[in-house]
Design a protein around this motif. Structure first.
Motif, PDB file in Angstrom:
ATOM      1  N   CYS A 209      14.815  16.770 -17.109  1.00  0.00           N
ATOM      2  CA  CYS A 209      13.275  16.852 -17.215  1.00  0.00           C
ATOM      3  C   CYS A 209      13.084  17.338 -18.762  1.00  0.00           C
ATOM      4  O   CYS A 209      13.976  17.961 -19.476  1.00  0.00           O
TER       5      CYS A 209
ATOM      6  N   ARG B 162      17.349  20.921 -17.037  1.00  0.00           N
ATOM      7  CA  ARG B 162      16.894  20.826 -15.879  1.00  0.00           C
ATOM      8  C   ARG B 162      17.090  19.248 -15.281  1.00  0.00           C
ATOM      9  O   ARG B 162      16.683  18.379 -16.183  1.00  0.00           O
TER      10      ARG B 162
ATOM     11  N   ILE C  96      16.725  16.385 -11.951  1.00  0.00           N
ATOM     12  CA  ILE C  96      15.948  16.010 -10.809  1.00  0.00           C
ATOM     13  C   ILE C  96      16.814  14.621 -10.265  1.00  0.00           C
ATOM     14  O   ILE C  96      17.025  13.747 -10.876  1.00  0.00           O
TER      15      ILE C  96
ATOM     16  N   ARG D   7      12.924  12.254  -4.208  1.00  0.00           N
ATOM     17  CA  ARG D   7      13.623  13.466  -4.902  1.00  0.00           C
ATOM     18  C   ARG D   7      14.181  14.184  -3.913  1.00  0.00           C
ATOM     19  O   ARG D   7      13.646  14.613  -3.019  1.00  0.00           O
TER      20      ARG D   7
ATOM     21  N   TYR E 216      17.664  19.125  -6.965  1.00  0.00           N
ATOM     22  CA  TYR E 216      16.971  19.708  -8.230  1.00  0.00           C
ATOM     23  C   TYR E 216      18.348  20.429  -8.894  1.00  0.00           C
ATOM     24  O   TYR E 216      19.071  21.219  -8.024  1.00  0.00           O
TER      25      TYR E 216
ATOM     26  N   HIS F 199      19.727  23.034 -12.105  1.00  0.00           N
ATOM     27  CA  HIS F 199      19.513  23.772 -13.520  1.00  0.00           C
ATOM     28  C   HIS F 199      20.416  24.616 -14.007  1.00  0.00           C
ATOM     29  O   HIS F 199      21.239  24.790 -13.341  1.00  0.00           O
TER      30      HIS F 199
ATOM     31  N   ASN G 130      15.560  20.159  -1.249  1.00  0.00           N
ATOM     32  CA  ASN G 130      14.148  20.241  -1.152  1.00  0.00           C
ATOM     33  C   ASN G 130      13.606  21.599  -0.643  1.00  0.00           C
ATOM     34  O   ASN G 130      12.447  22.202  -0.476  1.00  0.00           O
TER      35      ASN G 130
END
Length: 276
Positions: A73, A88, A90, A98, A101, A103, A127
Protein backbone atom coordinates in the motif's frame (compact mmCIF):
# COMPACT_ATOMS: atom_id res chain seq x y z
CA UNK A 1 6.65 1.15 -17.32
CA UNK A 2 10.22 0.98 -18.44
CA UNK A 3 10.75 0.70 -22.16
CA UNK A 4 13.08 -2.25 -21.42
CA UNK A 5 10.14 -4.35 -20.22
CA UNK A 6 7.49 -3.88 -22.88
CA UNK A 7 8.23 -7.40 -24.08
CA UNK A 8 8.02 -8.87 -20.58
CA UNK A 9 5.31 -11.51 -20.02
CA UNK A 10 4.37 -9.57 -16.87
CA UNK A 11 3.82 -6.31 -18.75
CA UNK A 12 0.02 -6.59 -18.53
CA UNK A 13 0.23 -7.24 -14.79
CA UNK A 14 1.75 -3.84 -14.17
CA UNK A 15 1.69 -2.51 -10.59
CA UNK A 16 -0.66 0.19 -9.31
CA UNK A 17 -0.10 3.73 -10.52
CA UNK A 18 -0.20 7.02 -8.60
CA UNK A 19 -3.27 9.14 -9.22
CA UNK A 20 -4.39 12.43 -7.80
CA UNK A 21 -4.52 12.67 -4.02
CA UNK A 22 -2.21 9.63 -3.89
CA UNK A 23 -5.07 7.23 -4.59
CA UNK A 24 -3.94 3.69 -5.33
CA UNK A 25 -5.45 1.56 -8.07
CA UNK A 26 -5.77 -2.06 -7.00
CA UNK A 27 -6.32 -5.03 -9.34
CA UNK A 28 -9.93 -5.70 -10.26
CA UNK A 29 -11.63 -9.05 -9.71
CA UNK A 30 -11.88 -11.34 -12.72
CA UNK A 31 -14.13 -14.19 -13.83
CA UNK A 32 -11.17 -16.11 -15.20
CA UNK A 33 -7.81 -16.70 -13.51
CA UNK A 34 -4.88 -14.66 -14.73
CA UNK A 35 -2.40 -16.24 -17.12
CA UNK A 36 0.91 -16.87 -15.34
CA UNK A 37 4.03 -16.89 -17.56
CA UNK A 38 6.49 -19.74 -17.06
CA UNK A 39 4.12 -21.47 -14.64
CA UNK A 40 5.16 -24.75 -13.03
CA UNK A 41 2.32 -27.20 -13.71
CA UNK A 42 2.84 -29.69 -10.89
CA UNK A 43 5.28 -30.24 -8.04
CA UNK A 44 8.38 -32.09 -9.32
CA UNK A 45 8.91 -33.77 -5.94
CA UNK A 46 6.66 -35.12 -3.18
CA UNK A 47 6.67 -33.03 0.01
CA UNK A 48 6.03 -34.86 3.30
CA UNK A 49 6.23 -34.25 7.03
CA UNK A 50 4.75 -30.72 7.13
CA UNK A 51 2.05 -29.55 9.56
CA UNK A 52 -1.43 -29.19 7.96
CA UNK A 53 -3.01 -25.76 8.50
CA UNK A 54 -6.50 -25.46 9.94
CA UNK A 55 -9.17 -24.71 7.30
CA UNK A 56 -9.96 -21.06 6.51
CA UNK A 57 -11.62 -19.42 3.53
CA UNK A 58 -8.45 -17.57 2.52
CA UNK A 59 -6.33 -20.69 2.83
CA UNK A 60 -8.82 -22.66 0.73
CA UNK A 61 -8.58 -20.00 -1.97
CA UNK A 62 -4.77 -20.14 -1.86
CA UNK A 63 -4.83 -23.94 -1.95
CA UNK A 64 -6.70 -23.76 -5.28
CA UNK A 65 -4.48 -21.00 -6.74
CA UNK A 66 -1.34 -21.21 -8.81
CA UNK A 67 -0.32 -17.61 -8.13
CA UNK A 68 -0.72 -14.70 -5.72
CA UNK A 69 -0.31 -10.97 -6.18
CA UNK A 70 1.09 -8.91 -3.30
CA UNK A 71 0.48 -5.15 -3.45
CA UNK A 72 2.25 -2.89 -0.98
CA UNK A 73 0.00 0.00 0.00
CA UNK A 74 1.09 3.56 -0.69
CA UNK A 75 1.84 5.61 2.43
CA UNK A 76 0.97 9.30 1.81
CA UNK A 77 2.67 10.48 5.04
CA UNK A 78 5.89 8.68 4.08
CA UNK A 79 5.72 10.06 0.54
CA UNK A 80 5.25 13.65 1.73
CA UNK A 81 7.58 13.73 4.74
CA UNK A 82 10.10 10.92 4.19
CA UNK A 83 9.32 9.53 7.66
CA UNK A 84 9.33 5.74 7.49
CA UNK A 85 5.92 4.30 8.40
CA UNK A 86 4.89 0.66 8.98
CA UNK A 87 4.38 -1.30 5.77
CA UNK A 88 0.96 -2.61 4.76
CA UNK A 89 0.16 -5.18 2.08
CA UNK A 90 -2.89 -6.58 0.28
CA UNK A 91 -2.77 -10.14 -1.08
CA UNK A 92 -4.87 -11.19 -4.10
CA UNK A 93 -5.56 -14.70 -5.36
CA UNK A 94 -5.40 -15.76 -9.01
CA UNK A 95 -8.85 -14.20 -9.62
CA UNK A 96 -7.51 -10.90 -8.22
CA UNK A 97 -9.82 -11.17 -5.20
CA UNK A 98 -8.53 -9.53 -2.04
CA UNK A 99 -8.14 -12.37 0.42
CA UNK A 100 -5.48 -11.30 2.94
CA UNK A 101 -4.20 -8.13 4.56
CA UNK A 102 -0.85 -7.76 6.29
CA UNK A 103 0.57 -4.96 8.40
CA UNK A 104 3.91 -4.38 10.04
CA UNK A 105 4.38 -3.83 13.76
CA UNK A 106 7.72 -2.18 14.55
CA UNK A 107 9.34 0.55 16.58
CA UNK A 108 9.75 4.07 15.17
CA UNK A 109 13.43 4.16 16.07
CA UNK A 110 14.06 0.81 14.39
CA UNK A 111 12.40 2.08 11.22
CA UNK A 112 14.44 5.30 11.34
CA UNK A 113 17.83 3.82 12.29
CA UNK A 114 17.90 0.23 10.97
CA UNK A 115 15.60 0.93 8.02
CA UNK A 116 15.49 -2.11 5.70
CA UNK A 117 17.32 -4.30 8.28
CA UNK A 118 14.90 -3.51 11.08
CA UNK A 119 13.26 -6.16 13.21
CA UNK A 120 9.46 -6.38 12.99
CA UNK A 121 6.36 -8.48 13.51
CA UNK A 122 4.08 -8.91 10.50
CA UNK A 123 0.45 -9.86 11.16
CA UNK A 124 -1.82 -11.28 8.48
CA UNK A 125 -5.64 -11.20 8.54
CA UNK A 126 -8.42 -12.42 6.26
CA UNK A 127 -11.52 -10.55 5.13
CA UNK A 128 -13.26 -11.37 8.41
CA UNK A 129 -10.37 -9.81 10.34
CA UNK A 130 -9.34 -13.16 11.71
CA UNK A 131 -5.61 -13.55 12.17
CA UNK A 132 -4.25 -16.23 9.85
CA UNK A 133 -0.58 -16.12 10.84
CA UNK A 134 2.25 -13.88 11.97
CA UNK A 135 5.94 -13.56 11.18
CA UNK A 136 8.82 -12.23 13.25
CA UNK A 137 12.09 -10.96 11.83
CA UNK A 138 15.17 -10.96 14.01
CA UNK A 139 18.91 -11.04 13.59
CA UNK A 140 19.06 -8.09 11.20
CA UNK A 141 19.47 -4.70 12.83
CA UNK A 142 22.25 -2.21 12.26
CA UNK A 143 24.93 -4.92 12.31
CA UNK A 144 25.30 -6.09 8.71
CA UNK A 145 27.40 -9.07 9.78
CA UNK A 146 24.52 -10.88 11.50
CA UNK A 147 22.29 -13.42 9.72
CA UNK A 148 18.76 -12.49 8.71
CA UNK A 149 15.94 -14.72 10.00
CA UNK A 150 12.16 -14.67 9.50
CA UNK A 151 10.10 -17.12 11.58
CA UNK A 152 6.43 -17.73 10.79
CA UNK A 153 3.77 -18.68 13.34
CA UNK A 154 0.29 -20.17 12.94
CA UNK A 155 -1.95 -20.45 16.02
CA UNK A 156 1.03 -20.40 18.35
CA UNK A 157 3.07 -22.98 16.42
CA UNK A 158 6.24 -22.23 14.48
CA UNK A 159 5.63 -23.55 10.95
CA UNK A 160 8.68 -22.33 9.04
CA UNK A 161 12.01 -20.55 9.15
CA UNK A 162 13.49 -18.41 6.37
CA UNK A 163 17.14 -17.46 6.76
CA UNK A 164 19.90 -15.69 4.86
CA UNK A 165 23.52 -15.71 6.01
CA UNK A 166 25.91 -12.79 5.93
CA UNK A 167 26.86 -11.69 2.40
CA UNK A 168 24.61 -14.39 0.90
CA UNK A 169 22.10 -13.82 -1.92
CA UNK A 170 20.12 -16.99 -1.23
CA UNK A 171 17.22 -17.37 1.18
CA UNK A 172 16.80 -20.85 2.64
CA UNK A 173 13.31 -21.95 3.64
CA UNK A 174 12.83 -24.78 6.12
CA UNK A 175 9.28 -26.03 6.77
CA UNK A 176 8.62 -27.37 10.27
CA UNK A 177 8.65 -31.16 10.25
CA UNK A 178 9.54 -31.34 6.55
CA UNK A 179 12.94 -32.71 5.45
CA UNK A 180 12.82 -30.83 2.13
CA UNK A 181 14.58 -27.46 1.98
CA UNK A 182 13.76 -24.66 -0.44
CA UNK A 183 16.09 -22.00 -1.82
CA UNK A 184 15.14 -18.55 -3.19
CA UNK A 185 17.88 -16.90 -5.26
CA UNK A 186 18.19 -13.14 -5.72
CA UNK A 187 18.99 -11.98 -9.29
CA UNK A 188 22.14 -10.06 -10.20
CA UNK A 189 20.27 -6.81 -10.77
CA UNK A 190 18.93 -6.83 -7.20
CA UNK A 191 22.46 -7.25 -5.89
CA UNK A 192 24.47 -4.71 -7.91
CA UNK A 193 23.92 -0.97 -7.49
CA UNK A 194 21.00 0.46 -5.53
CA UNK A 195 18.00 -1.78 -6.20
CA UNK A 196 15.79 1.32 -6.23
CA UNK A 197 17.14 2.26 -9.66
CA UNK A 198 16.56 -1.19 -11.15
CA UNK A 199 13.45 -0.43 -13.17
CA UNK A 200 12.99 -3.91 -14.50
CA UNK A 201 10.88 -6.96 -13.73
CA UNK A 202 13.02 -8.96 -11.29
CA UNK A 203 12.41 -12.71 -10.82
CA UNK A 204 13.57 -14.50 -7.67
CA UNK A 205 13.47 -18.20 -8.71
CA UNK A 206 12.51 -20.82 -6.13
CA UNK A 207 14.30 -24.17 -6.11
CA UNK A 208 13.65 -27.30 -4.13
CA UNK A 209 16.54 -29.25 -2.64
CA UNK A 210 18.17 -31.05 -5.55
CA UNK A 211 17.86 -28.15 -7.99
CA UNK A 212 14.33 -28.48 -9.44
CA UNK A 213 12.58 -25.16 -9.97
CA UNK A 214 9.16 -24.92 -8.29
CA UNK A 215 8.19 -21.32 -8.91
CA UNK A 216 9.19 -17.65 -8.77
CA UNK A 217 8.69 -14.53 -6.71
CA UNK A 218 8.61 -11.68 -9.25
CA UNK A 219 8.97 -8.03 -8.37
CA UNK A 220 7.14 -6.14 -11.09
CA UNK A 221 8.56 -3.06 -12.77
CA UNK A 222 7.27 -0.14 -10.64
CA UNK A 223 7.53 2.39 -13.46
CA UNK A 224 7.64 6.05 -12.43
CA UNK A 225 6.08 5.16 -9.07
CA UNK A 226 9.68 4.34 -8.13
CA UNK A 227 10.49 8.05 -7.80
CA UNK A 228 7.80 8.89 -5.24
CA UNK A 229 7.35 5.72 -3.19
CA UNK A 230 9.07 2.48 -2.21
CA UNK A 231 5.80 0.56 -2.53
CA UNK A 232 6.16 -2.45 -4.83
CA UNK A 233 4.00 -5.15 -6.38
CA UNK A 234 4.94 -8.83 -6.52
CA UNK A 235 3.70 -11.94 -8.29
CA UNK A 236 4.27 -15.33 -6.67
CA UNK A 237 3.64 -18.39 -8.82
CA UNK A 238 3.87 -22.03 -7.85
CA UNK A 239 2.25 -25.37 -8.73
CA UNK A 240 -1.41 -25.69 -7.75
CA UNK A 241 -0.67 -28.91 -5.88
CA UNK A 242 2.03 -27.36 -3.71
CA UNK A 243 1.02 -27.74 -0.02
CA UNK A 244 -0.76 -24.60 1.16
CA UNK A 245 1.60 -24.19 4.10
CA UNK A 246 4.54 -23.82 1.69
CA UNK A 247 2.58 -21.34 -0.42
CA UNK A 248 1.99 -19.28 2.73
CA UNK A 249 5.66 -19.44 3.67
CA UNK A 250 6.62 -18.24 0.19
CA UNK A 251 4.23 -15.36 0.78
CA UNK A 252 6.13 -14.51 3.97
CA UNK A 253 9.38 -14.79 2.00
CA UNK A 254 8.05 -12.13 -0.37
CA UNK A 255 7.74 -9.70 2.52
CA UNK A 256 11.34 -10.33 3.60
CA UNK A 257 12.57 -9.87 0.02
CA UNK A 258 10.69 -6.57 -0.13
CA UNK A 259 12.35 -5.36 3.06
CA UNK A 260 15.81 -6.67 2.15
CA UNK A 261 16.16 -5.27 -1.37
CA UNK A 262 13.52 -2.62 -1.98
CA UNK A 263 12.60 -0.97 1.31
CA UNK A 264 15.68 1.22 1.70
CA UNK A 265 16.13 3.13 -1.53
CA UNK A 266 19.79 3.78 -0.78
CA UNK A 267 20.74 0.14 -0.27
CA UNK A 268 23.85 -1.20 -1.98
CA UNK A 269 24.24 -4.74 -3.24
CA UNK A 270 26.65 -7.34 -1.92
CA UNK A 271 27.77 -9.51 -4.78
CA UNK A 272 26.69 -11.62 -7.70
CA UNK A 273 24.50 -14.68 -7.97
CA UNK A 274 25.87 -18.21 -8.02
CA UNK A 275 23.63 -21.01 -9.29
CA UNK A 276 22.09 -23.07 -6.50
Amino acid sequence: MSRHNRGSPYYHNQPPVVRRHHQQQLPEERDEPIDVPNAIATMPVRITGYRPLEPASALQSIAASNCLMVVQCLEPIEMMTGIETPNRYIVHDMFMRRILYAHEESDYWDRSCDRNRRSFDLHMFDNRRQRIMSSSRYGGGSCTCSPDVLETWHRGNSIGLLSRDMFDYRFYLRVAGCPTEFCIVAPDSAQSNPACRTRHTLPFPIYVQGGAKVGEIVRLDPGYLEWVSDADTYMIHFPVDMPVIIKMLLLQATFLIDFTYFEDRGQQGNGAVVVY
